[in-house]
Design a protein around this motif. Structure first.
Motif, mmCIF file in Angstrom:
data_model
loop_
_atom_site.group_PDB
_atom_site.id
_atom_site.type_symbol
_atom_site.label_atom_id
_atom_site.label_comp_id
_atom_site.label_asym_id
_atom_site.label_seq_id
_atom_site.Cartn_x
_atom_site.Cartn_y
_atom_site.Cartn_z
ATOM 1 N N ASP A 71 -135.608 54.393 5.910
ATOM 2 C CA ASP A 71 -135.283 53.303 4.986
ATOM 3 C C ASP A 71 -134.061 53.659 4.141
ATOM 4 O OD1 ASP A 71 -135.113 51.441 2.975
ATOM 5 O OD2 ASP A 71 -137.116 51.792 2.157
ATOM 6 N N PRO A 72 -132.904 53.022 4.427
ATOM 7 C CA PRO A 72 -131.669 53.350 3.708
ATOM 8 C C PRO A 72 -131.801 53.229 2.188
ATOM 9 C CG PRO A 72 -131.187 51.949 5.585
ATOM 10 C CD PRO A 72 -132.678 52.011 5.483
ATOM 11 N N ASN A 73 -132.588 52.265 1.704
ATOM 12 C CA ASN A 73 -132.737 52.107 0.251
ATOM 13 C C ASN A 73 -133.494 53.274 -0.368
ATOM 14 O OD1 ASN A 73 -131.342 49.658 -0.004
ATOM 15 N ND2 ASN A 73 -133.131 48.533 0.730
ATOM 16 N N SER A 74 -134.477 53.764 0.362
ATOM 17 C CA SER A 74 -135.241 54.917 -0.093
ATOM 18 C C SER A 74 -134.337 56.154 -0.159
ATOM 19 C CB SER A 74 -136.422 55.152 0.855
ATOM 20 O OG SER A 74 -137.156 56.285 0.467
ATOM 21 N N ILE A 75 -133.474 56.308 0.843
ATOM 22 C CA ILE A 75 -132.539 57.445 0.850
ATOM 23 C C ILE A 75 -131.548 57.316 -0.312
ATOM 24 C CG2 ILE A 75 -130.751 58.671 2.152
ATOM 25 C CD1 ILE A 75 -132.130 57.640 4.728
ATOM 26 N N LYS A 76 -131.040 56.106 -0.542
ATOM 27 C CA LYS A 76 -130.084 55.885 -1.654
ATOM 28 C C LYS A 76 -130.712 56.250 -2.995
ATOM 29 C CE LYS A 76 -126.997 52.285 0.122
ATOM 30 N NZ LYS A 76 -127.701 51.435 1.130
ATOM 31 N N MET A 114 -140.651 55.407 22.094
ATOM 32 C CA MET A 114 -139.256 55.851 22.094
ATOM 33 C C MET A 114 -138.561 55.399 20.808
ATOM 34 S SD MET A 114 -138.555 57.638 24.903
ATOM 35 C CE MET A 114 -136.824 57.543 25.371
ATOM 36 N N SER A 115 -138.758 54.145 20.434
ATOM 37 C CA SER A 115 -138.100 53.594 19.246
ATOM 38 C C SER A 115 -138.595 54.256 17.964
ATOM 39 C CB SER A 115 -138.345 52.090 19.133
ATOM 40 O OG SER A 115 -137.853 51.449 20.280
ATOM 41 N N LEU A 116 -139.908 54.412 17.843
ATOM 42 C CA LEU A 116 -140.496 55.009 16.641
ATOM 43 C C LEU A 116 -139.978 56.419 16.425
ATOM 44 C CD1 LEU A 116 -144.244 53.932 16.911
ATOM 45 C CD2 LEU A 116 -142.747 53.519 14.951
ATOM 46 N N VAL A 117 -140.023 57.224 17.491
ATOM 47 C CA VAL A 117 -139.654 58.629 17.376
ATOM 48 C C VAL A 117 -138.147 58.782 17.153
ATOM 49 C CG1 VAL A 117 -139.631 60.835 18.606
ATOM 50 C CG2 VAL A 117 -141.680 59.419 18.629
ATOM 51 N N TYR A 118 -137.351 57.992 17.850
ATOM 52 C CA TYR A 118 -135.895 58.048 17.696
ATOM 53 C C TYR A 118 -135.486 57.633 16.277
ATOM 54 C CZ TYR A 118 -130.976 57.628 19.102
ATOM 55 O OH TYR A 118 -129.624 57.785 19.212
ATOM 56 N N THR A 119 -136.187 56.626 15.738
ATOM 57 C CA THR A 119 -135.859 56.132 14.393
ATOM 58 C C THR A 119 -136.019 57.235 13.346
ATOM 59 O OG1 THR A 119 -136.501 53.889 14.988
ATOM 60 C CG2 THR A 119 -136.428 54.386 12.652
ATOM 61 N N THR A 120 -137.099 58.004 13.448
ATOM 62 C CA THR A 120 -137.333 59.083 12.481
ATOM 63 C C THR A 120 -136.494 60.323 12.796
ATOM 64 O OG1 THR A 120 -139.583 58.341 12.071
ATOM 65 C CG2 THR A 120 -139.089 60.623 11.505
ATOM 66 N N ASN A 121 -136.497 60.744 14.058
ATOM 67 C CA ASN A 121 -135.926 62.047 14.415
ATOM 68 C C ASN A 121 -134.418 62.060 14.560
ATOM 69 O OD1 ASN A 121 -138.615 62.648 14.564
ATOM 70 N ND2 ASN A 121 -138.595 63.418 16.659
ATOM 71 N N LEU A 126 -129.249 61.029 10.624
ATOM 72 C CA LEU A 126 -127.923 60.403 10.527
ATOM 73 C C LEU A 126 -127.768 59.721 9.171
ATOM 74 C CD1 LEU A 126 -125.210 59.216 11.584
ATOM 75 C CD2 LEU A 126 -126.543 57.261 12.382
ATOM 76 N N GLN A 127 -128.739 58.858 8.822
ATOM 77 C CA GLN A 127 -128.649 58.090 7.571
ATOM 78 C C GLN A 127 -128.678 59.010 6.353
ATOM 79 O OE1 GLN A 127 -130.502 53.759 8.578
ATOM 80 N NE2 GLN A 127 -132.014 55.323 8.106
ATOM 81 N N THR A 128 -129.477 60.062 6.425
ATOM 82 C CA THR A 128 -129.581 60.993 5.309
ATOM 83 C C THR A 128 -128.266 61.753 5.132
ATOM 84 O OG1 THR A 128 -131.940 61.191 5.812
ATOM 85 C CG2 THR A 128 -131.020 62.799 4.294
#
Length: 257
Positions: A71-76, A114-121, A126-128
């Motif tokens: 979640d980009p907002n959580s990271i921000k 695939m989507s769930l794991v790729y999103t987190t891992n 990347l976003q962080t």
């Protein structure tokens, strides 16, 4: 840097909700000269295991921002919290440790897995990394020394030998396609970050902690959590410019992509 351990002004460690994250947090707090600022980013800042470590830590007291790396907002929000504490000194070390897996074989693998794991891992780190770049750049410029190191400015991506295409380890034990693919992609991200951020003095490396979660069999991990943490922190103390954009394991051995 030999036995004096890893000496770093500020660290943000993601995935402090259990296992390796908590182990690394404890290991950082037990360094001969622990970080002045330590941020244990997690999904549950009220988690009882985390609360115990925070309560027993005399100095420094870890700060625990809520950080959902998907979640980009959580990271921000986490970036703002870190910035408020470190000021113009910036952030020296970002350890992208958030990770998840789903048990699977080639026969049972799904698009959803695939989507769930790729999103987190993969997308998570990347976003962080993108979000903390300004603070890492500040740290790279603030430090007196010009050598690249984890003490100056670095992004460490916690990867896995299961993401090594060349080694393709433990295929019989666990296929876990979604996990393997996400870690292979994370390794490419490490290389991309190294190529792009290296010129700003930020070191970027992939590390296999050897502590596979969940373990292959109960109690059958190739390495205990304590050995893994000790090895990883020892490795981080020794990394320099020549290691930028490479892949290492907890024993301090270089791994093939």
């Amino acid at each position: 840097a030999g036995m004096e351990g890893l000496s770093v002004g500020s660290v943000l460690l993601t995935g402090c909700d259990g296992g390796l994250g908590l182990g690394l947090l404890k290991g950082l707090l037990e360094q001969p000269s622990p970080p002045r600022h330590i941020f244990a980013a997690c999904l549950d800042p009220q988690g009882k295991h985390l609360a115990r470590i925070v309560a027993t830590s005399l100095s420094p007291k870890p700060s625990c921002p809520l950080a959902d790396v998907t979640d980009p907002n959580s990271i921000k929000a986490a970036v703002r919290k870190v910035q408020a504490e470190v000021g113009s000194a910036g952030l020296n070390l970002l350890i992208n440790n958030s990770g998840t897996t789903r048990r699977s074989t080639l026969a049972t693998e799904t698009a959803e897995n695939m989507s769930l794991v790729y999103t987190t891992n993969t997308i998570g780190p990347l976003q962080t990394s993108q979000a903390f770049l300004p603070l890492l750049k500040e740290a790279a410029e603030a430090e007196g020394q010009r050598e690249m190191s984890c003490s100056r400015a670095a992004i460490i991506n916690i990867s896995s030998i299961l993401g090594s295409i060349e080694v393709a380890e433990a295929w019989q034990e666990r296929q876990d396609i979604c996990y393997r693919c996400s870690k292979a992609a994370l390794n490419m991200l490490t290389k991309c970050l190294a190529l792009e951020y290296g010129s700003s003095g930020i070191l970027c490396v992939s590390v296999d902690p050897g502590h596979v979660t969940p373990p292959l069999e109960q109690g059958m991990g190739p390495v205990t959590l304590e050995e893994s943490v000790r090895g990883v922190l020892q490795l981080l103390a020794q990394l320099s410019a020549t290691n930028n954009g490479t892949f290492w394991d907890w024993r301090g051995q270089r791994l093939p992509w």
